[in-house]
Scaffold this active site. Structure first.
Site, PDB file in Angstrom:
ATOM      1  N   GLN A  93       0.897  -1.159   0.000  1.00 23.15           N
ATOM      2  CA  GLN A  93       0.000   0.000   0.000  1.00 23.15           C
ATOM      3  C   GLN A  93       0.938   1.211   0.000  1.00 23.15           C
ATOM      4  O   GLN A  93       1.502   1.548   1.035  1.00 23.15           O
ATOM      5  CB  GLN A  93      -0.918  -0.031   1.222  1.00 23.15           C
ATOM      6  CG  GLN A  93      -1.662   1.276   1.507  1.00 23.15           C
ATOM      7  CD  GLN A  93      -2.521   1.767   0.352  1.00 23.15           C
ATOM      8  OE1 GLN A  93      -3.197   0.986  -0.313  1.00 23.15           O
ATOM      9  NE2 GLN A  93      -2.459   3.064   0.067  1.00 23.15           N
ATOM     10  N   CYS A  94       1.111   1.832  -1.156  1.00 22.56           N
ATOM     11  CA  CYS A  94       2.128   2.890  -1.269  1.00 22.56           C
ATOM     12  C   CYS A  94       1.604   4.289  -0.977  1.00 22.56           C
ATOM     13  O   CYS A  94       2.356   5.146  -0.526  1.00 22.56           O
ATOM     14  CB  CYS A  94       2.786   2.845  -2.648  1.00 22.56           C
ATOM     15  SG  CYS A  94       3.912   1.435  -2.807  1.00 22.56           S
ATOM     16  N   GLN A  95       0.319   4.567  -1.289  1.00 27.04           N
ATOM     17  CA  GLN A  95      -0.197   5.880  -0.958  1.00 27.04           C
ATOM     18  C   GLN A  95      -0.251   6.007   0.568  1.00 27.04           C
ATOM     19  O   GLN A  95      -0.711   5.073   1.216  1.00 27.04           O
ATOM     20  CB  GLN A  95      -1.615   6.078  -1.524  1.00 27.04           C
ATOM     21  CG  GLN A  95      -2.090   7.511  -1.485  1.00 27.04           C
ATOM     22  CD  GLN A  95      -3.532   7.691  -1.985  1.00 27.04           C
ATOM     23  OE1 GLN A  95      -4.245   6.717  -2.189  1.00 27.04           O
ATOM     24  NE2 GLN A  95      -3.937   8.914  -2.186  1.00 27.04           N
ATOM     25  N   HIS A 123     -16.251   4.436  -7.067  1.00 24.69           N
ATOM     26  CA  HIS A 123     -15.268   5.424  -6.604  1.00 24.69           C
ATOM     27  C   HIS A 123     -13.863   5.095  -7.115  1.00 24.69           C
ATOM     28  O   HIS A 123     -13.205   5.930  -7.741  1.00 24.69           O
ATOM     29  CB  HIS A 123     -15.300   5.477  -5.072  1.00 24.69           C
ATOM     30  CG  HIS A 123     -14.301   6.426  -4.488  1.00 24.69           C
ATOM     31  ND1 HIS A 123     -14.603   7.729  -4.178  1.00 24.69           N
ATOM     32  CD2 HIS A 123     -12.985   6.274  -4.184  1.00 24.69           C
ATOM     33  CE1 HIS A 123     -13.526   8.334  -3.708  1.00 24.69           C
ATOM     34  NE2 HIS A 123     -12.530   7.460  -3.693  1.00 24.69           N
ATOM     35  N   GLU A 124     -13.430   3.873  -6.883  1.00 20.04           N
ATOM     36  CA  GLU A 124     -12.057   3.517  -7.284  1.00 20.04           C
ATOM     37  C   GLU A 124     -11.903   3.545  -8.802  1.00 20.04           C
ATOM     38  O   GLU A 124     -10.864   3.940  -9.324  1.00 20.04           O
ATOM     39  CB  GLU A 124     -11.655   2.150  -6.712  1.00 20.04           C
ATOM     40  CG  GLU A 124     -11.785   2.001  -5.194  1.00 20.04           C
ATOM     41  CD  GLU A 124     -11.121   3.106  -4.379  1.00 20.04           C
ATOM     42  OE1 GLU A 124     -10.179   3.751  -4.892  1.00 20.04           O
ATOM     43  OE2 GLU A 124     -11.562   3.350  -3.250  1.00 20.04           O
ATOM     44  N   GLU A 136      -6.994   2.667  -5.546  1.00 21.54           N
ATOM     45  CA  GLU A 136      -7.159   2.743  -6.993  1.00 21.54           C
ATOM     46  C   GLU A 136      -5.896   2.407  -7.768  1.00 21.54           C
ATOM     47  O   GLU A 136      -5.533   3.112  -8.710  1.00 21.54           O
ATOM     48  CB  GLU A 136      -7.638   4.147  -7.358  1.00 21.54           C
ATOM     49  CG  GLU A 136      -6.627   5.297  -7.092  1.00 21.54           C
ATOM     50  CD  GLU A 136      -6.664   5.875  -5.685  1.00 21.54           C
ATOM     51  OE1 GLU A 136      -7.067   5.172  -4.744  1.00 21.54           O
ATOM     52  OE2 GLU A 136      -6.263   7.046  -5.533  1.00 21.54           O
ATOM     53  N   ASN A 137      -5.199   1.337  -7.411  1.00 20.49           N
ATOM     54  CA  ASN A 137      -3.990   0.999  -8.152  1.00 20.49           C
ATOM     55  C   ASN A 137      -4.363   0.786  -9.623  1.00 20.49           C
ATOM     56  O   ASN A 137      -5.362   0.140  -9.920  1.00 20.49           O
ATOM     57  CB  ASN A 137      -3.328  -0.225  -7.536  1.00 20.49           C
ATOM     58  CG  ASN A 137      -2.822   0.071  -6.130  1.00 20.49           C
ATOM     59  OD1 ASN A 137      -2.229   1.116  -5.910  1.00 20.49           O
ATOM     60  ND2 ASN A 137      -3.098  -0.815  -5.188  1.00 20.49           N
ATOM     61  N   TYR A 181     -12.984  14.744   0.398  1.00 16.23           N
ATOM     62  CA  TYR A 181     -13.924  14.037  -0.480  1.00 16.23           C
ATOM     63  C   TYR A 181     -15.205  14.851  -0.652  1.00 16.23           C
ATOM     64  O   TYR A 181     -15.627  15.161  -1.757  1.00 16.23           O
ATOM     65  CB  TYR A 181     -14.303  12.677   0.113  1.00 16.23           C
ATOM     66  CG  TYR A 181     -13.172  11.668   0.220  1.00 16.23           C
ATOM     67  CD1 TYR A 181     -12.210  11.803   1.214  1.00 16.23           C
ATOM     68  CD2 TYR A 181     -13.085  10.586  -0.639  1.00 16.23           C
ATOM     69  CE1 TYR A 181     -11.180  10.876   1.334  1.00 16.23           C
ATOM     70  CE2 TYR A 181     -12.063   9.647  -0.522  1.00 16.23           C
ATOM     71  CZ  TYR A 181     -11.118   9.803   0.465  1.00 16.23           C
ATOM     72  OH  TYR A 181     -10.115   8.887   0.575  1.00 16.23           O
ATOM     73  N   GLY A 192     -10.892   1.067   2.343  1.00 10.98           N
ATOM     74  CA  GLY A 192     -11.994   0.441   1.633  1.00 10.98           C
ATOM     75  C   GLY A 192     -11.488  -0.055   0.284  1.00 10.98           C
ATOM     76  O   GLY A 192     -11.701  -1.208  -0.100  1.00 10.98           O
ATOM     77  N   GLY A 193     -10.816   0.842  -0.410  1.00 11.37           N
ATOM     78  CA  GLY A 193     -10.250   0.476  -1.703  1.00 11.37           C
ATOM     79  C   GLY A 193      -9.058   1.348  -2.016  1.00 11.37           C
ATOM     80  O   GLY A 193      -8.898   2.420  -1.422  1.00 11.37           O
ATOM     81  N   ASP A 240      -1.204  10.360   6.011  1.00 15.48           N
ATOM     82  CA  ASP A 240      -2.039   9.203   6.376  1.00 15.48           C
ATOM     83  C   ASP A 240      -2.869   9.475   7.625  1.00 15.48           C
ATOM     84  O   ASP A 240      -3.912   8.867   7.826  1.00 15.48           O
ATOM     85  CB  ASP A 240      -1.172   7.981   6.708  1.00 15.48           C
ATOM     86  CG  ASP A 240      -0.571   7.348   5.478  1.00 15.48           C
ATOM     87  OD1 ASP A 240      -0.996   7.695   4.367  1.00 15.48           O
ATOM     88  OD2 ASP A 240       0.339   6.513   5.641  1.00 15.48           O
ATOM     89  N   HIS A 264     -11.331   7.007 -10.099  1.00 13.46           N
ATOM     90  CA  HIS A 264      -9.945   7.460  -9.923  1.00 13.46           C
ATOM     91  C   HIS A 264      -9.084   7.206 -11.163  1.00 13.46           C
ATOM     92  O   HIS A 264      -8.038   7.826 -11.323  1.00 13.46           O
ATOM     93  CB  HIS A 264      -9.297   6.735  -8.748  1.00 13.46           C
ATOM     94  CG  HIS A 264      -9.443   7.418  -7.426  1.00 13.46           C
ATOM     95  ND1 HIS A 264      -9.058   8.726  -7.205  1.00 13.46           N
ATOM     96  CD2 HIS A 264      -9.901   6.958  -6.226  1.00 13.46           C
ATOM     97  CE1 HIS A 264      -9.280   9.038  -5.927  1.00 13.46           C
ATOM     98  NE2 HIS A 264      -9.801   7.991  -5.315  1.00 13.46           N
ATOM     99  N   GLU A 321      -9.580  13.371  -4.544  1.00 15.99           N
ATOM    100  CA  GLU A 321     -10.740  12.741  -3.906  1.00 15.99           C
ATOM    101  C   GLU A 321     -12.043  13.515  -4.123  1.00 15.99           C
ATOM    102  O   GLU A 321     -13.103  12.903  -4.254  1.00 15.99           O
ATOM    103  CB  GLU A 321     -10.480  12.530  -2.416  1.00 15.99           C
ATOM    104  CG  GLU A 321      -9.318  11.572  -2.120  1.00 15.99           C
ATOM    105  CD  GLU A 321      -9.521  10.156  -2.657  1.00 15.99           C
ATOM    106  OE1 GLU A 321     -10.650   9.803  -3.075  1.00 15.99           O
ATOM    107  OE2 GLU A 321      -8.531   9.395  -2.664  1.00 15.99           O
TER     108      GLU A 321
END
Ligand code: BES
Ligand code: ZN
Length: 590
Positions: free
Chosen positions: A126-128, A284-285, A260-261, A372, A257-258, A364, A288, A307
């Site tokens: 999970q990079c973001q 949503h994803e 968006e890779n 959003y 939740g998700g 984070d 993105h 967002e």
């Protein structure tokens, strides 16, 4: 224009990374990835070059077989360490060999017991926002994009996946080897990798599902409408440029939740509920893919551009597929979450602004619904001031002008003033973007589905509990909204009544329960404790856990139970989740 990102040591004016060729070897026993990364820059560099890293073990840096001098000369708890390549002489490409740390912040290593199948370990990234730097040195700012290829080795029989095109696969002894290519330039936070016992099911020509075999079938049914969503999204946002749109169902500990890779959204399993009632997350994803992945915020201070636009686009897609009433219902739920977030921060807090300085702040730890929903409401306001037709044209120009680029809030305002001057004049842009709180003249949300909920809330306030037939046709979102609109505390008998009315005793819809349990906890309905414990042990999504723990620390009777309950499951949770719950417990001096 060069942007100085407060969350990166990189100085993109030195030159930027254009392309990286990776060799990644995944070692589950050591919980490390062996990385060799060959970097191609956009120009020849002489002198210094700065990269972001976090706790990686660098073994060697070389160019054409000649060692490059380097040091990690700055260090910061949020930014990590600055990697300084020194004494470069017209260098346009170099190789870095390293091993990731066992506690690399981007990686979660799960034991077999922590997976659905229980037989094989699982790894995901999970990079973001600032975690790519814990896998490979990079200009870890969303304002720099690069393409990449990757050779990935995982132990047999595991499958490797990346948010990229899989172009080759082979096995040799105990190793499965994959080759991936990412031909579209991405910012570092969209680099993504997973490995585990993963199966695949096709949903349509461009969509499919990856998941552990145990959950594949349920997931394939739940998200069976993705192809139609993709087609609708293209109508509103323009052509989809990432070829495929697949989902990977994550293990429960996934903190969001998700995510968006590109080509491969990572999705929490909490949305698999058996009735397709929670699939707006996919809308949503998917959105993105345009607003975020194609047109990207320049820094995390401009996060609302990712967002807010995505929430707006999600609403538009929902409106076409499910009607305006449902779209407005979702907007009402979103707004109620946003107002809750504003209360948690304090309505005068700068954290309620769409843009404010995040120097010294870990992005984070400040994510909330504000970027959003306030961002989305701002865009709706702009839309309403010029009418939908003009705004739809603006959307298309906005996306096509900035595709594969990043922009700041200020650049967005300048673009708006140029392309849609009437909207720019009519809105109080300064108030929306740079002032705290929520503007009084914000667009009104209205929907018969919301009215129906409000009517039941009003009736409750004057003493009438809803009857079964008054809620039996409700969607999950209506029930969610109802529970959140009720008074902060209600009589415990009413908690029991609602529990049986909505059949919560057997429910596994953790999202709905995350609205019900806090109400019960605040109201002193002790009977929900076993259910709360089950949720805390099952669910990894930050948003849900935060809601539970916030209500626990606020209720006298449950306060003392919060820390011990969290400790029982802490080991299974993602470090980001641990940090966010610790923050709640620490603020409550627990
Ligand atoms: N990109 C975000 C998740 C994210 C944000 C991860 C910031 C790390 C840092 C994703 O698109 C998202 O918004 N997820 C939401 C769901 C959404 C429907 C509100 C989530 O996970 O709660
Ligand atoms: Zn998002």
């Amino acid at each position: 224009m060069q942007i100085q990102d407060p969350h990166s040591y990189a100085s993109p004016e030195q030159g930027t990374i254009n392309h990286i060729d990776f060799c990644l070897s995944v070692d589950f026993a050591a919980r490390t990835i062996q990385v060799a990364a060959h970097y191609h820059l956009d120009r020849q560099i002489t002198g210094s070059f700065f990269l972001d890293t976090r706790s990686v073990e660098i073994e060697r840096i070389h160019t054409d077989g000649i060692d490059v001098a380097w040091e990690q000369d700055r260090s910061d708890p949020i930014l990590g360490e600055r990697l300084h390549l020194q004494g470069l002489d017209r260098v346009a490409d170099f190789t870095i060999e390293l091993t990731t740390a066992a506690d690399a912040t981007a990686l979660q290593w799960l034991t077999a017991e922590q997976t659905a199948g229980g037989q094989h370990p699982f790894l995901y990234s999970q990079c973001q926002a600032l975690h790519a730097r814990s896998i490979f040195p990079c200009q870890d700012t969303p304002s720099v994009r690069f393409t990449y290829t990757a050779e990935v080795e995982v132990p047999v029989p595991l499958v490797a996946l990346m948010a990229a095109a899989a172009v080759a696969r082979s096995s040799e002894g105990q190793v499965n080897r994959y080759r991936f290519e990412m031909a579209q330039p991405i910012p570092s936070y969209l680099f993504a990798l997973a490995a585990g016992d993963i199966a695949f099911r096709e949903l349509g020509p461009r969509c499919g599902i990856y998941a552990e075999p145990e959950v594949l079938e349920a997931a394939a049914w739940e998200f069976g409408e993705n192809e139609a969503k993709l087609r609708e999204a293209e109508e509103i946002l323009g052509p989809y440029v990432w070829d495929r749109y697949d989902l990977l169902i994550m293990p429960p500990s996934f903190p969001y939740g998700g995510m968006e890779n590109p080509r491969l959204t990572f999705l929490s399993p909490v949305f698999i509920v058996g009735d397709r009632s929670m699939t707006d997350i996919v809308t949503h994803e998917l959105a993105h893919a345009w607003t975020g992945n194609l047109v990207t915020n320049a820094t995390w201070e401009d996060f609302w551009l990712n967002e807010g636009w995505t929430t707006y686009a999600e609403g538009r897609i929902t409106e076409v597929l499910e009607g305006r009433a449902t779209h407005q219902l979702l907007a009402a739920v979103g707004r109620s979450r946003m107002l809750e977030a504003m209360r948690n921060f304090g309505v005068h807090s700068e954290k309620t602004c769409l843009k404010y300085s995040q120097q010294g702040i870990d992005p984070d730890l400040v994510i909330s619904s504000i970027p959003y929903q306030k961002g989305c409401s701002f865009l709706v306001q702009l839309e309403q001031s010029v009418g939908r037709e003009a705004f739809d044209d603006f959307i298309q120009v906005y996306i096509s002008t900035h595709r594969f680029q990043s922009l700041t809030t200020e650049a967005f305002v300048a673009f708006l003033e140029r392309e849609l001057p009437k909207a720019a004049e009519r809105a109080d842009i300064n108030e929306w973007l740079f002032a705290p709180g929520f503007p009084e003249d914000a667009p009104v949300i209205s929907s018969s589905l919301v009215d129906d909920v409000e009517a039941r809330v009003t009736a409750y306030e004057s003493g009438a509990l809803p009857a079964k037939d008054q809620v039996s046709s409700w969607t999950a979102d209506q029930a969610f909204l109802f529970l959140r609109r009720l008074p902060e505390r209600i009589p415990v008998e009413d908690c029991g009544y609602l529990e049986s009315l909505f059949e919560f005793t057997d429910s596994r819809n953790w999202t709905l329960l995350s609205a019900f349990y806090p109400l019960c906890i605040r109201s002193g309905y002790h009977d929900v404790l076993p259910g709360v414990e089950r949720l805390v042990g099952t669910v990894g999504r930050n948003l849900i856990l935060e809601r539970i723990f916030r209500s626990m620390v606020e209720a006298e009777w449950a306060r003392g139970l919060a820390r011990p309950m969290f400790e029982r499951y802490r080991e299974r949770r993602h470090p980001i989740t641990v940090a966010r719950i610790e923050d709640i417990l620490a603020k409550a001096r627990l």
